[in-house]
Structures are given as structure tokens and as C-alpha cells.
Design a protein around this motif. Structure first.
Motif, mmCIF file in Angstrom:
data_model
loop_
_atom_site.group_PDB
_atom_site.id
_atom_site.type_symbol
_atom_site.label_atom_id
_atom_site.label_comp_id
_atom_site.label_asym_id
_atom_site.label_seq_id
_atom_site.Cartn_x
_atom_site.Cartn_y
_atom_site.Cartn_z
ATOM 1 N N ALA A 12 1.340 -1.270 0.240
ATOM 2 C CA ALA A 12 -0.449 -0.310 0.722
ATOM 3 C C ALA A 12 0.503 0.880 0.193
ATOM 4 C CB ALA A 12 -1.200 -0.003 1.397
ATOM 5 N N LYS A 13 1.414 1.464 0.684
ATOM 6 C CA LYS A 13 2.941 2.701 0.555
ATOM 7 C C LYS A 13 3.731 2.549 -0.674
ATOM 8 C CE LYS A 13 4.842 2.927 4.837
ATOM 9 N NZ LYS A 13 5.725 2.709 5.883
ATOM 10 N N MET A 14 3.921 1.458 -0.566
ATOM 11 C CA MET A 14 4.396 1.403 -2.509
ATOM 12 C C MET A 14 3.624 2.039 -3.843
ATOM 13 S SD MET A 14 7.720 0.493 -2.317
ATOM 14 C CE MET A 14 8.030 0.084 -3.899
ATOM 15 N N ASP A 15 2.670 1.745 -3.369
ATOM 16 C CA ASP A 15 1.204 2.435 -3.897
ATOM 17 C C ASP A 15 0.877 3.360 -4.144
ATOM 18 O OD1 ASP A 15 1.915 -0.431 -5.784
ATOM 19 O OD2 ASP A 15 0.717 -1.217 -5.381
ATOM 20 N N ASN A 16 0.887 4.028 -2.843
ATOM 21 C CA ASN A 16 0.096 5.305 -2.370
ATOM 22 C C ASN A 16 -1.350 4.709 -2.152
ATOM 23 O OD1 ASN A 16 0.058 7.732 -1.610
ATOM 24 N ND2 ASN A 16 -0.257 8.723 -3.600
ATOM 25 N N GLU A 17 -1.516 3.537 -1.602
ATOM 26 C CA GLU A 17 -3.263 3.353 -1.313
ATOM 27 C C GLU A 17 -3.942 3.338 -0.117
ATOM 28 O OE1 GLU A 17 -3.587 0.137 -5.575
ATOM 29 O OE2 GLU A 17 -3.325 -0.926 -3.604
ATOM 30 N N GLU A 18 -4.486 3.173 0.486
ATOM 31 C CA GLU A 18 -5.177 3.185 0.870
ATOM 32 C C GLU A 18 -5.249 2.153 1.565
ATOM 33 O OE1 GLU A 18 -9.098 5.509 0.502
ATOM 34 O OE2 GLU A 18 -8.764 5.867 2.894
ATOM 35 N N ILE A 19 -5.380 1.691 3.320
ATOM 36 C CA ILE A 19 -5.742 0.186 3.913
ATOM 37 C C ILE A 19 -5.989 1.340 5.305
ATOM 38 C CG2 ILE A 19 -3.770 -0.888 2.980
ATOM 39 C CD1 ILE A 19 -2.605 -1.454 5.072
ATOM 40 N N SER A 20 -7.394 0.359 5.630
ATOM 41 C CA SER A 20 -7.561 0.243 6.331
ATOM 42 C C SER A 20 -7.302 -1.713 7.731
ATOM 43 C CB SER A 20 -9.489 0.851 6.251
ATOM 44 O OG SER A 20 -8.585 2.390 6.670
ATOM 45 N N LEU A 21 -7.496 -0.958 9.314
ATOM 46 C CA LEU A 21 -7.205 -1.728 9.821
ATOM 47 C C LEU A 21 -8.461 -2.209 11.124
ATOM 48 C CD1 LEU A 21 -6.120 -5.048 10.999
ATOM 49 C CD2 LEU A 21 -4.125 -3.618 12.057
ATOM 50 N N ILE A 22 -8.625 -2.974 11.340
ATOM 51 C CA ILE A 22 -10.052 -3.123 12.322
ATOM 52 C C ILE A 22 -9.999 -4.470 12.656
ATOM 53 C CG2 ILE A 22 -12.275 -3.037 12.985
ATOM 54 C CD1 ILE A 22 -13.225 -2.233 10.130
ATOM 55 N N ILE A 23 -9.832 -3.940 14.172
ATOM 56 C CA ILE A 23 -9.538 -4.782 15.477
ATOM 57 C C ILE A 23 -11.062 -5.098 16.271
ATOM 58 C CG2 ILE A 23 -8.342 -5.508 17.842
ATOM 59 C CD1 ILE A 23 -7.027 -6.148 15.003
ATOM 60 N N LEU A 24 -11.499 -5.630 16.330
ATOM 61 C CA LEU A 24 -12.801 -6.404 16.967
ATOM 62 C C LEU A 24 -13.044 -7.282 18.384
ATOM 63 C CD1 LEU A 24 -15.532 -7.267 14.843
ATOM 64 C CD2 LEU A 24 -14.965 -8.698 16.643
ATOM 65 N N ASP A 25 -13.296 -6.676 19.242
ATOM 66 C CA ASP A 25 -13.694 -7.837 20.253
ATOM 67 C C ASP A 25 -14.968 -7.644 20.776
ATOM 68 O OD1 ASP A 25 -11.359 -8.533 23.665
ATOM 69 O OD2 ASP A 25 -12.927 -7.249 24.016
ATOM 70 N N ILE A 26 -15.119 -9.182 21.398
ATOM 71 C CA ILE A 26 -16.502 -9.348 22.071
ATOM 72 C C ILE A 26 -16.994 -8.785 23.854
ATOM 73 C CG2 ILE A 26 -18.143 -11.121 22.284
ATOM 74 C CD1 ILE A 26 -16.946 -10.362 19.559
ATOM 75 N N ASP A 27 -17.819 -8.296 23.514
ATOM 76 C CA ASP A 27 -18.121 -7.431 24.734
ATOM 77 C C ASP A 27 -18.552 -8.606 25.996
ATOM 78 O OD1 ASP A 27 -17.774 -5.199 23.802
ATOM 79 O OD2 ASP A 27 -19.687 -5.072 23.185
ATOM 80 N N SER A 28 -18.126 -8.845 27.025
ATOM 81 C CA SER A 28 -18.225 -9.439 28.035
ATOM 82 C C SER A 28 -18.414 -11.197 27.981
ATOM 83 C CB SER A 28 -19.986 -9.386 28.627
ATOM 84 O OG SER A 28 -20.100 -7.797 28.880
ATOM 85 N N PHE A 29 -16.994 -11.568 26.639
ATOM 86 C CA PHE A 29 -17.087 -12.803 26.409
ATOM 87 C C PHE A 29 -17.096 -13.487 27.423
ATOM 88 C CE2 PHE A 29 -14.549 -16.379 24.579
ATOM 89 C CZ PHE A 29 -15.966 -16.451 23.852
ATOM 90 N N LYS A 30 -15.953 -13.402 28.294
ATOM 91 C CA LYS A 30 -15.411 -14.030 29.420
ATOM 92 C C LYS A 30 -16.837 -14.506 30.335
ATOM 93 C CE LYS A 30 -13.095 -14.045 34.120
ATOM 94 N NZ LYS A 30 -12.253 -12.625 35.095
ATOM 95 N N GLY A 31 -17.995 -13.461 30.310
ATOM 96 C CA GLY A 31 -19.119 -14.425 31.210
ATOM 97 C C GLY A 31 -19.964 -15.572 30.193
ATOM 98 N N VAL A 32 -20.010 -15.392 29.727
ATOM 99 C CA VAL A 32 -20.690 -16.602 28.538
ATOM 100 C C VAL A 32 -19.923 -17.886 28.830
ATOM 101 C CG1 VAL A 32 -21.005 -17.730 26.114
ATOM 102 C CG2 VAL A 32 -21.323 -15.246 26.365
ATOM 103 N N ASN A 33 -18.410 -17.591 29.075
ATOM 104 C CA ASN A 33 -17.423 -18.968 29.178
ATOM 105 C C ASN A 33 -17.665 -19.279 30.822
ATOM 106 O OD1 ASN A 33 -16.129 -19.980 26.902
ATOM 107 N ND2 ASN A 33 -14.521 -18.613 26.762
ATOM 108 N N GLU A 34 -18.021 -18.762 31.877
ATOM 109 C CA GLU A 34 -18.174 -18.998 32.522
ATOM 110 C C GLU A 34 -19.519 -19.400 32.842
ATOM 111 O OE1 GLU A 34 -17.309 -15.223 35.269
ATOM 112 O OE2 GLU A 34 -15.205 -15.857 35.578
#
Length: 593
Positions: free
Chosen positions: A189-211
Motif C-alpha cells: 500500500a505504501k509503495m502504491d500510495n493506496e489506502e488500507i484500514s485495520l479493524i480490531i474487534l473484541d466481543i463484549d463480556s465474552f468471559k461471562g459466556v464462558n463462565e
């Protein structure tokens, strides 16, 4: 029936220490059908009966997955599994996700399965009508050679060939492989001067589901989340699992030319909120996301850092997603610094308690105080709870913080009692503390040490704290009640507590949230809500405290509606101990006798 372990088809050096363990010699070994004792997953006995015709007797036959299968595979009690398609596609896919790629010693043969299952981890697919001794020998030889090849190849070669390229539970790109792709895409992307975006996603209160429902159910949730991400992410997006309940989406120029990263995040958020119907249970979840766009000065690691920073900011502010900004990152760095300083602040006694009086309305007398913590920071001055309490909850410091507040509040209440001031002392309790089964024991010990009567201690808990784990909360509240401690529902009206829960819990009081009280003399809807809550409390025989009383008009309006206790700036702001004691001497509000 003879049982074998995972190494039964592997050459051994027991009789000859100089045996040749080269790849060629290992790959030329052929398994003996008479020694194969596989795991069989089937609904009827048609497969195990057919295998017995060739002298193959299963060591385990089952029609479901569970802990017994987990132990059987993980302990290497067999290296062969036959799965009959009649068991159902969902169970087959689950079996392949859980075992085929996670355990290199296990080869899975699907009977009558589709060709696509080979891409899901199956070693071979064999039509039931084609089952013969020769067909089985051929399949077992090929599977054995593949296992041995993986054993002898260096891990770096395995990685290059994709052995660890996919997460075994979700079939998404693995963390290691995702970071490799992130490096490559960032460079391009930097070589070609293009856009990229990164999304990091986290499940809310997942620990409670496991427990609450177990790790197997949690695994099903994660696999379903992965399926939804793959279904709704742009076609060219790279979707990976970064670990536990954390996922990542890398969006390239092609994807971003058609739809923005924030729109993608909004759509994914909506989709992930849809109910999960699994194993007879319905579960509702949500996700929080952080978004970062690539700048020319970014490295792959800084892009990842930016997305994580945005994620943490979104969680702090309770937003569905946030886009990284330098200002937000700077604020987060300051908060992280506070996180590291808080344990030392507790040890070095940098915390302070301020007290806000609670006035009984029918006779205008002071009956108690709410103890509110402050942090006298050595360089930042006096910090209020919203600056550090949530950080304490997320960093593991909430328990020592709560102990300090409880201890200080109880000791202060005991000191006032000795001088003739009989005041209730209210303390806010986090949901994390409310769900701790030893919390009542901690409270009891502090009360015994100080000699403070249990009925003068009031613990304020929120509606959401009860709902998040009803079983644990109920147990702890009942035990606190048995001690004689009073329990108050804080911020009442802002959550979603069922009346059924309130009626079952030994609650003594509700506190109407100040958001309804502040404008009740000018906003008709707020006045209606307050009137309704007071009527509800009367029907349930509960005392009512109105927070946010800031003027005379509100005071008289509440008194006319039959409110029991008022708290707010009209009477006094939260103040330190000395100021509060002077206020008691000079204020028009008498102390209760």
C-alpha cells in the motif's frame, strides 16, 4: 479390543538404537489394518459394522462431541477417526474445526462427505459403497505419510506451506499469518500510495459466556462470530483471529473504494448483535471495534497499535467503534500511566474519602453520608472517580481499591458513632466485586475489626451488576443481608432490572438516578418517571433516595410526592471529613437523634 496410542504407526528405536529415522525410511512404512483402532463418529452402527468386516475394531464409538472425545484425542489414544456423513454437516464441521488441524497426529476420514471437506481438514473422503480393504489401506498409507512429513519438516517450512496459516477453531487466518499478511499489505500500500484500514474487534463480556455456559459453548459462539465476519466482510478483506475473542479485518484499496471502514464497522456491529441460537440456548452479544488508517510513516506494528488504541478508547467511552486519532491516543497513554500508578497510590495512602450528606425529607435531618473516593495525585492534583475507577475495573485493581474504600468508610463511621453521630455510610460496589463469593466475608471482617454496626453500612449496587450475573449477585446479596448490611440499588431507572429480581432480592432501598431528578420541575416526562418510581417503591415497601437535588423547587416537589431521602448540591456537595463535620455544626440540617 486392542487400543493404540498416537505413535503406534511411527517407527520405534526400542530394539535398534541405530535405526534410520530419515524422511525416506519413515514415509515407506505401511500401517497394518489389524492394529488400527479408530475413533468412530456415527449415528447408526453401519460404519463400525462395515469396518469390523476388515478386522478394524473401533476403540471409541460416539454420536456427539464432549470432554470424553477431547481427552481421547488430546491424549493420543488414536490417530485415526472415521466420521459418517449421517451424523450431520454441523457436527462434522465442528469436529474438523476442533481436532483435524489442531492435532497433527490425527487423520480424519469422512464417509460419503463432500469434496469441500478436504479443505476443512479432512484427510480423505470415501464413499460408503467404495469401502474396501484395499481402499482403506491406500487411504491410511497416504494419511500416514502426510503425518510423517509434517513431523520431519522444520516448523518454518510448515508455516510456509500453511500448516499454521489458519486458526483451528474458526478456520480464519491465524494470528501469526495475519501479521505476516499485514506486513505484506502495508508495504504494498505504501509503495502504491493506496489506502488500507485495520479493524480490531473484541466481543463484549465474552468471559461471562464462558463462565456461565462453558468453554465448549464459548467455542461455538466464536466459530459463529467468525462465520458472520466472513459473510459480511468485503470480498477482498483479510479476516483473522488474533486470540481468544479478538478478531481483525484488513481492508485494502479495492474494498475501501466501494464502502468506508466506518460503514463496514457499523454493519458488522449490527450483524454481530443479532441473537445466537446454539445448542438450545439464545445468546445476545455485542462487539467493540477500533479502526486505524495507514499513514505513510506507519509500520505494521504502529498500525496495529493505533487500531488497539482506538479499540480501548471505544470500550472506555462505551461506543460501538472508534477511529484512531492522535489526541485520543495521547489521552489513552495518560490513562495507562494512571493504571500503573494506582496500586502504588493505594499502598501509599494517596486516596481520600469525601462525604455527601443524605437528608431525611419529612424532618430535614441528616441520617447518613455517601462515601466517595478521590485520588490526591502527587502531580495531577485531586482526581475524581470517573478518572480512575473504570481503569481499576479493567486492570485488576478494583478489589484492593474497594477494600481501601470500605475499610476507610467503616472506620470513619465507627469514629463518628463514638462521638454520638449515628450516621449510615453508603459505599458504591463494582459488579466485579458483587460477583466475588468471598466479598461478604471481607465485609464481615471489616465490621468486626471496627465495631461498626452492620445496619449502618449501606452498599450501593447498580442494576446492570445484578443482571450481568443474577445467580452470583443473588447469593452475595443474600449473604450480605444475613449479616445485617443494607443494600441499595443505585442509578435506578437507567438500567433494565426486572421487577421479579428486585422482589426476590433482599433490597432495602432504591436511588432514583439524578438524570431524572435534575430537570423534573421543568421536564414533564422526568416528573412522571420520578412519580412512577416512587409509587413502585411504595408497593415494594422500599425506601427511596433521590439524587441530584440542586434547588429548593426540586426539594419541595419531591417532598410532595412522598420521597424519603434527598441527596444533592442543594444541601451539600461531597466534601472532605473536616469540612463535613464543620458543615454539620453550621448547616440548617439537624443530625438525626
Amino acid at each position: 479390543m486392542v487400543s493404540i496410542n498416537a505413535s503406534s504407526l511411527v517407527p520405534t528405536t526400542d530394539t535398534n538404537p541405530d535405526v534410520d529415522l530419515s524422511i525416506d525410511s519413515a514415509l515407506n512404512l505401511q500401517p497394518d489394518l489389524q492394529t488400527v483402532t479408530p475413533l468412530v463418529l456415527e449415528k447408526t452402527n453401519r460404519l463400525s459394522s462395515k469396518l469390523s468386516e476388515f478386522g478394524i475394531f473401533p476403540s471409541k464409538v460416539t454420536d456427539k462431541l464432549g470432554s470424553s472425545v477431547d481427552l481421547f484425542v488430546s491424549e493420543g489414544k488414536t490417530n485415526i477417526a472415521f466420521v459418517d456423513v449421517e451424523i450431520g454437516e454441523d457436527l462434522i464441521l465442528e469436529f474438523l474445526r476442533k481436532y483435524a488441524m489442531r492435532y497433527p497426529h490425527l487423520s480424519v476420514f469422512v464417509i460419503d462427505g463432500g469434496v469441500d471437506l478436504l479443505n476443512k481438514g479432512a484427510a480423505d473422503r470415501i464413499p460408503f459403497d467404495a469401502l474396501s480393504k484395499e481402499r482403506l489401506e491406500t487411504a491410511l498409507i497416504h494419511a500416514h505419510r502426510l503425518r510423517k512429513l509434517n513431523t520431519f519438516l522444520p516448523s518454518s517450512v510448515n508455516l510456509a506451506k500453511g500448516t499454521h496459516a489458519f486458526d483451528t477453531l474458526t478456520s480464519l487466518v491465524s494470528r501469526v499469518s495475519f501479521k505476516q499478511k499485514l506486513h505484506a499489505k502495508t508495504h504494498e500500500a505504501k509503495m502504491d500510495n493506496e489506502e488500507i484500514s485495520l479493524i480490531i474487534l473484541d466481543i463484549d463480556s465474552f468471559k461471562g459466556v464462558n463462565e456461565s455456559r462453558g468453554h465448549e459453548y464459548g467455542d461455538l459462539i466464536l466459530a459463529t462470530v467468525a462465520e458472520r465476519l466472513l459473510q459480511f466482510a468485503p470480498e477482498t478483506a483479510i479476516v483473522g483471529r488474533m486470540g481468544d475473542d479478538e478478531f481483525a479485518l484488513l481492508l485494502d484499496q479495492k474494498a475501501l473504494s466501494k464502502i468506508s471502514d466506518t460503514t463496514i464497522a457499523a454493519r458488522l456491529s449490527h450483524e454481530l448483535r443479532q441473537p445466537y441460537f446454539l445448542n438450545g440456548h439464545t445468546t445476545n452479544l455485542s462487539a467493540t471495534m477500533g479502526i486505524a488508517k495507514l499513514d505513510q510513516e506507519d509500520t505494521p506494528d504502529t498500525l496495529l497499535h493505533k487500531a488497539l488504541s482506538a479499540l480501548y478508547t471505544a470500550k472506555r467511552d462505551k461506543n460501538r467503534f472508534m477511529v484512531y486519532t492522535r489526541q485520543e491516543d495521547a489521552e489513552r497513554r495518560e490513562q495507562l500511566k494512571l493504571v500503573h500508578e494506582l496500586p502504588e497510590a493505594i499502598e501509599k495512602n494517596q486516596l481520600r474519602l469525601h462525604y455527601q450528606p443524605m437528608i431525611r425529607m419529612h424532618d430535614s435531618t441528616v441520617i447518613g453520608v455517601e462515601a466517595l473516593v478521590r485520588w490526591q495525585h502527587p502531580s495531577r492534583g485531586l482526581l475524581f472517580p470517573d478518572s480512575f475507577v473504570q481503569l481499576a475495573e479493567s486492570s485488576g485493581s478494583i478489589e484492593p481499591l474497594t477494600r481501601w474504600v470500605l475499610d476507610a468508610a467503616i472506620r470513619q463511621g465507627a469514629d463518628w458513632l463514638k462521638t454520638g453521630k449515628r450516621l449510615t455510610v453508603s459505599v458504591n460496589i463494582s459488579a466485579l466485586i458483587l460477583h466475588n463469593p468471598i466479598f461478604p466475608d471481607i465485609v464481615n471482617r471489616l465490621l468486626e475489626q471496627s465495631g461498626f454496626p452492620a445496619d449502618l453500612l449501606k452498599l450501593e449496587i447498580t442494576e446492570s451488576a445484578i443482571i450481568s450475573d443474577v445467580v452470583r449477585a443473588t447469593d452475595v446479596v443474600n449473604r450480605l443481608h444475613d449479616l445485617g448490611v443494607k443494600v441499595s440499588i443505585d442509578d435506578f431507572g437507567t438500567g433494565y432490572t426486572s421487577l421479579a429480581y428486585i422482589r426476590k432480592l433482599p433490597v432495602d432501598e432504591i436511588k432514583i438516578d439524578k438524570s431524572f431528578v435534575l430537570n423534573m420541575n421543568t421536564v414533564a416526562d422526568d416528573a412522571v418517571i420520578v412519580r412512577t418510581l416512587l409509587e413502585l417503591a411504595r408497593n415494594l415497601d422500599l425506601s427511596v433516595v433521590a439524587e441530584g437535588v440542586e434547588d429548593r423547587e426540586t426539594w419541595y416537589m419531591l417532598a410532595g410526592l412522598g420521597c424519603h431521602v434527598a441527596q444533592g448540591y442543594y444541601m451539600s456537595r461531597p466534601v472532605d471529613r473536616e469540612t463535613f463535620e464543620n458543615w454539620l455544626l453550621d448547616s440548617p440540617w439537624a443530625i438525626a437523634k
